[in-house]
Design a protein around this motif. Sequence first.
Motif, PDB file in Angstrom:
ATOM      1  N   HIS A 745     -25.146 -17.080   6.762  1.00 43.77           N
ATOM      2  CA  HIS A 745     -24.265 -16.304   5.885  1.00 43.77           C
ATOM      3  C   HIS A 745     -24.085 -17.009   4.539  1.00 43.77           C
ATOM      4  O   HIS A 745     -24.129 -16.382   3.469  1.00 43.77           O
ATOM      5  CB  HIS A 745     -22.911 -16.105   6.564  1.00 43.77           C
ATOM      6  CG  HIS A 745     -21.931 -15.316   5.744  1.00 43.77           C
ATOM      7  ND1 HIS A 745     -22.141 -13.990   5.413  1.00 43.77           N
ATOM      8  CD2 HIS A 745     -20.744 -15.674   5.184  1.00 43.77           C
ATOM      9  CE1 HIS A 745     -21.131 -13.555   4.684  1.00 43.77           C
ATOM     10  NE2 HIS A 745     -20.261 -14.564   4.533  1.00 43.77           N
ATOM     11  N   HIS A 746     -23.906 -18.331   4.569  1.00 43.80           N
ATOM     12  CA  HIS A 746     -23.747 -19.088   3.331  1.00 43.80           C
ATOM     13  C   HIS A 746     -25.017 -19.026   2.479  1.00 43.80           C
ATOM     14  O   HIS A 746     -24.945 -18.924   1.246  1.00 43.80           O
ATOM     15  CB  HIS A 746     -23.402 -20.541   3.651  1.00 43.80           C
ATOM     16  CG  HIS A 746     -22.002 -20.724   4.161  1.00 43.80           C
ATOM     17  ND1 HIS A 746     -20.929 -19.992   3.707  1.00 43.80           N
ATOM     18  CD2 HIS A 746     -21.493 -21.560   5.113  1.00 43.80           C
ATOM     19  CE1 HIS A 746     -19.825 -20.358   4.322  1.00 43.80           C
ATOM     20  NE2 HIS A 746     -20.141 -21.313   5.200  1.00 43.80           N
ATOM     21  N   LEU A 747     -26.176 -19.095   3.148  1.00 40.67           N
ATOM     22  CA  LEU A 747     -27.438 -19.025   2.411  1.00 40.67           C
ATOM     23  C   LEU A 747     -27.601 -17.674   1.727  1.00 40.67           C
ATOM     24  O   LEU A 747     -28.102 -17.577   0.603  1.00 40.67           O
ATOM     25  CB  LEU A 747     -28.610 -19.298   3.351  1.00 40.67           C
ATOM     26  CG  LEU A 747     -28.728 -20.740   3.873  1.00 40.67           C
ATOM     27  CD1 LEU A 747     -29.846 -20.834   4.915  1.00 40.67           C
ATOM     28  CD2 LEU A 747     -29.010 -21.701   2.727  1.00 40.67           C
ATOM     29  N   GLU A 748     -27.173 -16.600   2.421  1.00 42.01           N
ATOM     30  CA  GLU A 748     -27.256 -15.263   1.833  1.00 42.01           C
ATOM     31  C   GLU A 748     -26.352 -15.163   0.600  1.00 42.01           C
ATOM     32  O   GLU A 748     -26.711 -14.552  -0.417  1.00 42.01           O
ATOM     33  CB  GLU A 748     -26.856 -14.220   2.873  1.00 42.01           C
ATOM     34  CG  GLU A 748     -27.893 -14.041   3.976  1.00 42.01           C
ATOM     35  CD  GLU A 748     -27.407 -13.047   5.020  1.00 42.01           C
ATOM     36  OE1 GLU A 748     -26.285 -12.520   4.864  1.00 42.01           O
ATOM     37  OE2 GLU A 748     -28.162 -12.814   5.994  1.00 42.01           O
ATOM     38  N   ILE A 749     -25.156 -15.785   0.668  1.00 43.77           N
ATOM     39  CA  ILE A 749     -24.226 -15.735  -0.465  1.00 43.77           C
ATOM     40  C   ILE A 749     -24.809 -16.492  -1.656  1.00 43.77           C
ATOM     41  O   ILE A 749     -24.757 -16.032  -2.815  1.00 43.77           O
ATOM     42  CB  ILE A 749     -22.862 -16.328  -0.064  1.00 43.77           C
ATOM     43  CG1 ILE A 749     -22.197 -15.429   0.987  1.00 43.77           C
ATOM     44  CG2 ILE A 749     -21.960 -16.500  -1.283  1.00 43.77           C
ATOM     45  CD1 ILE A 749     -20.903 -15.972   1.530  1.00 43.77           C
TER      46      ILE A 749
END
Length: 751
Positions: A745-749
Amino acid sequence: MRVIGFTLAESDIQKVLFVKKNDENVKVGDFCVIEHPLYHGGTKLVLMRVSNLKPINPEMTLGALGALAGSRGLELQAGTQLEYIVGECEVLGYVDSGRFMYLEAPPPTWTPVYKPDSYTLKQFFESYAPRSQARVPVGTISGVGATFWIDLDAIARGHAFVAGMTRSGKSVTPDTRVLVYTTSDRAARWVEVSELTPESELYTLSLSSNLSWRWSRVAGVLRHRAPLEGVEVETESGRRLRVTRDHSVIAVTAGGAIVTKASLLREGMMMISPRGEELPGHSGECSELYVGSLLDACRKALRVSLHKLAVQAELKLSEVKQACKEGICCRETLIKLTRALRSFLSRAGRGASLKKARRSLAVLEAVASEWITLDPVKRVVRARLPPLVYDIDVADGSTFLANSLFVHNSSFVMTLLRRSLTFLKYRPTLLVLDRRGEYTPLARYGGVTIPYDALASSRSLTPGDIARMLGYTSTRAKAAQVVMEAVERLQRRGDPVNSKAILSECRSLLSLTGGRRYLAEIAVRIEECKDVIDELACRDSAEVIELIRRFPLTIVDFSVDVDFTRQYMVVKELLRTLIDYAVEQRSTGGFALITVVEEAQYIAPERNAPMVSNPQATGVDKVFTEAVSQAGGYNLGFIVVTQRPAYVSKNVISQANSVFCFRMRSGADQDAIARYTEQGDSSLRRVLPGLADHQALAWGPAVPAPFPVLVDVDVDIYPAKAAAMPSEAWRRMEEQRKAAQVEEHHLEIEA
């Protein structure tokens, strides 16, 4: 508690005899208690179970006056006053300081035998229940009412064996017609399910995994009370079927045949019926229209254009368009199209994306063979059910023909897995080797389903597989034999089986035998299939580790084809990978897995038992036996499932610490359980044939009692080699999954 009798002489620490009071009702299987002979004042109660009852009357023994009078038709009124009933109890044990102990001294005569109340009875089981974090409720203990738990920790470290008629009995109404074949009169006929009797050996029409038909033995006819409400399914042809809401049926969608609950059927979905069993008014037009969507879905899954399909099938483009878009085609056209699609599928390699194509094509081939027809669902409505409903337990499958429509059952193991994934705080990690494609609905609980050949690598292919991949239809051809010998040498040495290595080995072999004229032909064929061969050579069977790390449930579907030799090779490499990984992780405490092996007789048959293909030739039986024998201590447990324990290797049965036996009528199957399991004895032969519907006899570390117990199944620590209990490992694995999701999720953000 009330007194129901008094102990007699000849009682010992394992068996207690008692005389029953005349005004008490006692039956076999009832629990009773006595005071411990070494502890007075009722401080310790000993639990017993009635195993036999027999009447005694001195006037009715051989040679007595009562027997003589009875032979003359006379009844001695005084003789009945001399009759009494003697009960025989097996001594189960008592609880002392939280531990279950066995009786150390026999009770004296005239010791009162009590009928315990429910509170007293539950104390014995609740005090013994292990404090595991991985207990799953699956039913109640018969005659007690206490919850029956299965301890997954114990299974992951000691294995479980599930045998007998495990189907949970989703049922049909008594007036449902079933097609059966009787060996006595050698004839097939339609009968109502309520009229089926076990007078002669019965067979019923069943569907195999590739939608071909077969006559399967009826292992039993089950009857039980029905819920108040079920569903009635009506098709366009006029067929009607009333079943319980959760009864599984076989439906057809654009993705092929699926198993779904009757309550989930919707208008327009198709059901399968054998051709020749249509009712009046069935036009067949809907079947033809639906063939179009199946053709189009299969074509698109294979990424084949209409033009390519027309060229391969040797048909006009207009004919192919009409068949795919409108579903209008004759049988000859459909046969040509299915053969063309099968050809494209064989050259498409392997992968989960082709599962839809395989299933769609299986339905199309069955329709083209003119043995089945597709009947669209017209409506599904609520219906009131009669007091009793019925189900058929099929010995080598789970489908049967009801009112000309194929229906399906679900099993005890599916219930266990579903509750394991929904009841526990930390979900266990499960792997299912799904022989018949019936576990797919469980994927909705966070699982994934993949065809078995998606895990295939060059190590799991036989030399014959490689030869057929190169286009050799006969392995007797000289060139094919050279290829097979080259592959066999590479596999024996442990070298990678890629296109370059195969060609080099063939060149070496032909230089010795003088058959270099075959080399050019082999080189051309290898070049044509180079991409597929090299992809398999690069593929690692350890991909399954990534799946079980990512998903709590991984279902490996073996119903996609009937190439049993290749299936055995894949299972062998998969088991080796799991064993190696479990041993590697033993000190970290970060791995625990329970693997369900359905139809275990396929991969580990007993000597002289019927076999499917030749598992011994592939070595899968030895690897499976090794896994069951050694892997439990490394948190790699197995649930071994079969309806015919007599056909399963005794080396596998004897390694299962926990056993769950459902109704079993075959003497050979009863003998296998009695001889090769820890608690097995001759008394099992009296109990197993008479088990009721949804009832099992269970024992072992995974069971909340140190002795065999009868369980009404819901329909719906040892020397450590690993550093953590399975439940602790599952907690850690669940935390790792959540951490990985947060990181993604952090990588997508950031992206």
